[in-house]
Every structure is written in C-alpha cells, then in structure tokens.
Motif scaffolding. Structure first.
Motif, PDB file in Angstrom:
ATOM      1  N   LYS A 145     -50.598   1.757  46.622  1.00 26.35           N
ATOM      2  CA  LYS A 145     -50.071   2.307  46.199  1.00 26.35           C
ATOM      3  C   LYS A 145     -50.072   3.365  47.905  1.00 26.35           C
ATOM      4  CE  LYS A 145     -49.937   5.209  42.831  1.00 26.35           C
ATOM      5  NZ  LYS A 145     -49.534   5.950  42.027  1.00 26.35           N
ATOM      6  N   THR A 146     -50.845   3.547  48.360  1.00 27.30           N
ATOM      7  CA  THR A 146     -51.080   4.343  50.005  1.00 27.30           C
ATOM      8  C   THR A 146     -51.494   3.526  50.449  1.00 27.30           C
ATOM      9  OG1 THR A 146     -53.218   5.194  48.661  1.00 27.30           O
ATOM     10  CG2 THR A 146     -51.533   6.395  48.936  1.00 27.30           C
ATOM     11  N   ALA A 169     -44.748   4.368  50.585  1.00 29.92           N
ATOM     12  CA  ALA A 169     -45.594   5.506  49.579  1.00 29.92           C
ATOM     13  C   ALA A 169     -44.718   5.712  48.155  1.00 29.92           C
ATOM     14  CB  ALA A 169     -46.811   6.433  50.161  1.00 29.92           C
TER      15      ALA A 169
END
Length: 649
Positions: A145-146, A169
C-alpha cells in the motif's frame, strides 16, 4: 565572520565500540547506525568505514540501489547476500540454484548453514528504500500500500516509497500511514527527515480539489495561497482552463476543461482530489441474483469504493474483480458505461451481467466494430470510445458509473480521451496496473486510488491458487541460430531468440509432463506460433483467426476437447479460461511485467495446481527481459525459481 563548526576529533575506539554494538544488536553496519552511536556526522562515519575497508579490516557489500553495509571479514556475509539486489545479478533468482534433488539452495555458498526464516528489515531513508528479507504477511500488506518493488532476490525484496506511492496510498490520515511504516522499519530506525518528505508528498496530494459551485460550474480550490499563485495561476491558461478567479485560492474552470486541469497539475506534482457533484442521470435497478454473494474482501472493496466514488480494484486473476465491480454497479444504481480492451471481453461482460444480475438483455448494449447499441448498461471497447465521433454519443449521456476493465490500457495516449466522459463514479479493474512506459501512476489520476486485498491473504485463504513460476533457460538449437541472432539487433534479436528451435522440444516435454492438465502456450511472434502449431499439431489463435473460430476453440478448451492451445497476444486479456492449469510462456516481447502477470493469471484460480513456465534462450537478451518481466509477480510474494534445460531434458 560566520561561525564555523568543527567536528570533534573522534578516536578509533569510539568507532570500534559503535560497530561492535551494532553487530551485537543483530544489525548490519551502516554509516547512519555508526554515526548515531558515536555522535558524529554520517559523512565522518562513512569515511571511517571506507578507510577500514581499504585496510581489509571490514568487508563491504552493496544492497539495493547503491546502499552499502559493512561487516568484519570473519563474519559470514549470507545475511547481506540475501539482501543483495537482483539488479546486480544476471537473472531473477540470483541467490538460488538447484541441487541434484531439485531443491533450491543458496548459489553463493551451497555449504552455508540454513538461514532463519525470521523477518529482517533494513531502512535507507535517504534513498527512501526498505529492504526486507522473509517479510511477514502484515509487512507485505503495508508495503503493497505504501511502496513499489524495485527488485527481489528470492526471499529478499527491495521497496521504494516514492511520492506517487504516497499520493496513491489508501489512507485517510497521514498519521496512520506513518504508523504503518514505523511498524515495518521500527521506531528506533525511523528517520525524521524521511517523515518530513512523506509529509510534503501528502500535503501536495491534498492541496487542490475540484468542487461543484451552487450555480453548477466547477471550481478549482487550493489549500494554500502561495501554491495557488505559483502553480495554478502559472500553469493554467485563461479561457483554455479557467474563466475567472474565485477568491484568493480558487478559479472557475471552463466547462469541459476539468480533465486537462487535473492532468496539468498532476504533471507539476499536485494530484487533484475530485469532489464534484455530477449529474447522476437515470437510476438503474441492478441486483445480484440470490445465489451470488460477495466474499468478505469483495464486500470490503465495494464499501471502500462507495465511500469515495472512485478507485481501482487491484487483485490477481481469479479473485473476482468482475463480481466486485457488479457489486459496485448495484451500489451506485445508475446507468453504467463499461470500457474493455476487445470484443471478446465485451461479450463476456454481457454474459456475466445476464447470468449474475436481474438485468434483462434489453438493458445491455455493446458498442464496438461488431455492433453499436447504447443502453442503460453499455459495454464499449477503448478504441471505439476514443474516437471523437463515438465519444460525443457517450458524452451526451449522464452516466452514474464508468468501469474501465484492464484499466492499465486507459493510460495510452489515444485512450486517455475517454477521461472526458463524465460520471458520478469511476472504477478501474486490473490484476497488473503497471505499464512499461513508466506512467503507471497516471492510472490512479485518471480513475482513482488502488483498492485491493493482499495477494498473500488470498493465497492463504484458498481463494486464488498461488502459482509455481519456473524460469527455464534453453540452449540454442544450433550454431547457425546463435550466429543469426548475433548478426541482428533490436526486435530482430527478440524474434531470433523466440524462434530458437530447441524451445519446441522443451514445450513438447512440458506438455508430456502435464498431459492431464489444460495447457496454454503463449507466444509473441506469429512465425514462432506457426512453427509450434505445425510441430506439435495444435491450434494457434492469433490476430487473423476469426472471432467465430476463436470462440469455437475456447469452448473446446473449456469442455476438455482440447488439452492445449497456442495463443498470441490476443489471448493476454479478454478470454475466460477458468480451467487452465499450466501456462507456458514461449517468448516475451521486451520487459512487459503487465503481460507476464496477465499470462500467469490464466492459471490462478481456486483449487488445483498452478504452474507457469517462462522459456528464455540462454545467452540472449531474453534472460534480462525475463528477470524484469517477472518482477510484478515477485512483488506479490510469488516464488520464482530458475533451471537450465539440457539436451536430455
């Protein structure tokens, strides 16, 4: 005169004690860790470490994109080697080879003791890189996600947290993003400068918003006066993009200029949050039939999407993105335009809607070269939607939802034109939202942020079969073929490597090995496909194969009448082969991660075994392309092994 700060004259004992402390803590030695313990600058610590390496008192190794770690010469470097970036190696799994039993063992030292499976993390804040060995499911989920994967070496993964990763994100609060990343790298290793850069990225992503004025026109609103003056006013043109200023931080946009404004600001490093109140158009009563129920993670996708009204469902083939999209269609309850790459996928969408919802055939239309019917739910190809004479028809309708299937296509310049089609909600679907042109982040600008489930969780829960991916390097079939390859360049070399006659024997052997399974053989070059079809007596589907003939062969494959098919790039997307168990990639056109992901995805269904073979001619450019093209699969936690094919198989 200005004050000059002179760094104290540290003694060797200070550095030696710091190094021993780092090693005792089970960490690898870096200039930052030494500097933190000694109290000196990182440059001073680096100078000491370099001098000790030059005197053979310390070993040195590189990890990731140029980062350096140090260890005493007596220390086994296996920990470091597991972190070493595959970009410095010649293949996908440089830290692995196979012993006589076929088991994977470390290639650098096959007598090395077995390593711990504990997760190990190295953090390089200046490069915005995180190196992790044996990541846990929680770490994989956070990094997916990051950050994005730069490279991998078996169990080790090098991730980079770019500004686009922060922009996209899926977090509502910056503090939550920071806490997640801290949980990966550790509070002790966290860096304030790194957090400041993340904060700047986050602020940029929340600087500009589009909103609908009470008089129905669109306003671009900035959060900061200086940014509005220096970015919006300088980069946007009067009468082309806006008609008047709206206070100190806003401007009234020209009707129809919204998409271009979003693109211009994105290129300046400011993605725009779109909060416009768009006309919903006619409502549409859509319901899933009684025996269709969303899985828990699919319901999470839909809930997340309905809250934002934009996003991209990202998940492997077989995870049910289409069903999730139908759930979103049900939730929005408005007329819907579905964009797809080709006619086969358009027909499959219509079949899915008729089978899994209460929609009647009269409510569904297809719009492409074969037929042109606009209905409350219209399924069109990207090519057709991009043509101005057809796009005007789509623009006239007030869509509640636009769905872009295989949405990585939507970034191509010709297909970007569909962004002008306005809708209340916008949803993308893709297993592999990557493009080799390097503009993958634009997918999320055109459509919305990623919404998805960690692949590892889907594998562990049995929703999707995790494939075994094996790269097989194949020797040249003859000296003449190798010499022909060496005399050419560019695409011609790709073709020569693909047509390596020894690949035919490898494919035949793999088909014999998996005789009871359904096999798909993918090729990128028509001549190679024709040669394989003739040698193996198998049907070959490519661009000149009629749509009726394709449908006939696909159906035979589904019904078990055919155990193997040879397919060109026309089969990369838009075909539904739920029983395929083995994919053989007999050639690869350049370093297409998206293409490799799509092809591997043909085997990733619940239940059964899933095997993917990538055939690369040894000593050719295919080996480099093979490493790059499997990168997306490695990022998602799929194991990739490598073997060398010999003449006796």
């Amino acid at each position: 005169m200005p004050d000059i700060t002179v760094e104290p004259d540290y003694v060797d004992e200070d550095f030696e004690a710091a190094i021993e402390e780092v090693i005792a803590a089970g960490k690898l030695v870096t200039s930052r860790r030494v500097a933190d313990r000694v109290g000196c600058s990182r440059e001073r610590a680096r100078q000491y470490l370099v001098s000790q390496h030059e005197q053979d008192n310390l070993d040195r190794d590189r990890v990731g994109g140029g980062a350096v770690v140090y260890l005493p010469p007596s220390h086994e470097l296996d920990d470091v080697r597991q972190y070493r970036s595959a970009s410095a190696q010649s293949d996908v799994a440089p830290a692995q080879s196979q012993d006589s039993t076929g088991d994977v063992v470390p290639a650098q030292d096959q007598s090395a003791p077995e390593q711990s499976d504990d997760e190990r993390v190295m953090f390089f804040p200046g490069r915005r890189e995180i190196v992790v060995d044996n990541p846990t499911a929680a770490t994989r989920s956070i990094l997916s996600k990051t950050s994005h994967l730069i490279d991998s070496t078996g169990d080790g993964y090098l991730h980079k947290v770019s500004e686009a990763d922060v922009w996209n994100a899926p977090y509502d609060e910056f503090e939550t993003l920071v806490e997640d990343l801290k949980s990966v790298v550790g509070d002790d290793e966290w860096d304030g400068g790194f957090e400041s850069r993340l904060q700047d990225d986050w602020d940029r992503a929340h600087q500009f918003r589009l909103r609908t004025h009470e008089d129905s026109y669109t306003v671009l609103q900035a959060a900061d006066v200086d940014v509005f003056e220096n970015v919006a006013k300088r980069k946007l043109e009067h009468n082309d993009h806006y008609t008047q200023y709206f206070g100190d931080t806003g401007m009234r946009l020209k009707a129809g200029a919204e998409a271009d404004v979003k693109q211009r600001l994105y290129e300046e490093g400011y993605p725009v949050i779109d909060e416009r109140r768009l006309d919903e158009g006619a409502t549409l009563d859509v319901q899933l039939v009684d025996d269709i129920e969303l899985r828990d993670y699919q319901q999470d996708w839909v809930d997340h999407f309905e809250a934002r009204k934009n996003g991209v469902f990202v998940g492997p083939s077989g995870s049910g993105k289409t069903i999730g999209a139908i759930g979103a269609l049900e939730g929005i309850g408005g007329e819907t335009l579905i964009l797809v790459p080709n006619r086969e996928l358009a027909s499959q969408w219509e079949d899915e809607l008729l089978e899994k919802t209460n929609l009647r055939r009269s409510k569904i239309g297809q719009y492409h070269g074969g037929e042109k019917r606009i209905r409350p739910v219209t399924i069109a190809t990207y090519d057709t939607a991009a043509m101005s004479r057809h796009r005007e028809l789509f623009n006239e309708r007030e869509w509640g939802l636009v769905i872009a299937d295989e949405c990585h296509h939507a970034v191509a310049d010709t297909w970007k034109r569909f962004r002008e089609i306005q809708s209340v909600a916008r949803l993308g679907l893709s297993a592999t939202p990557v493009r080799e042109s390097g503009d993958a982040q634009e997918i999320y600008t055109l459509i919305g942020p990623p919404v998805g489930t960690d692949w590892g969780s889907l594998f562990a829960d049995g929703w999707v079969e995790k494939p075994d991916v094996e790269i097989i390097t194949v020797p040249w079939g003859s000296d003449d073929e190798r010499e022909s390859y060496q005399r050419t360049s560019g695409n011609r070399q790709l073709i020569e490597a693909a047509r390596n006659s020894a690949k035919t024997d490898v494919v035949r052997s793999l088909l014999d090995r998996h005789g009871d399974a359904k096999n798909i053989i993918f090729v990128d070059w028509i001549k190679q496909g024709q040669q394989l079809a003739e040698a193996l007596d198998l049907p070959f589907i490519y661009g000149e194969t009629s749509h009726d003939r394709r449908d006939e062969l696909y159906q035979q494959f589904r019904d078990g009448g055919l155990e193997a098919l040879i397919i060109s790039r026309v089969g990369d997307e838009g075909i539904d082969l739920p029983d395929a168990e083995v994919a053989i990639l007999a050639s690869t056109m350049g370093s297409s991660r998206s293409q490799t992901g799509q092809r591997a995805g043909r085997t990733m269904r619940p239940m059964g075994d899933s095997r993917v073979y990538v055939l690369l001619t040894r000593g050719s450019g295919e080996e480099d392309w093979g490493r790059e093209s499997t990168q997306y699969l490695a990022e998602k936690g799929i194991d990739i092994s490598k073997t060398e094919w010999s003449a006796d198989g």
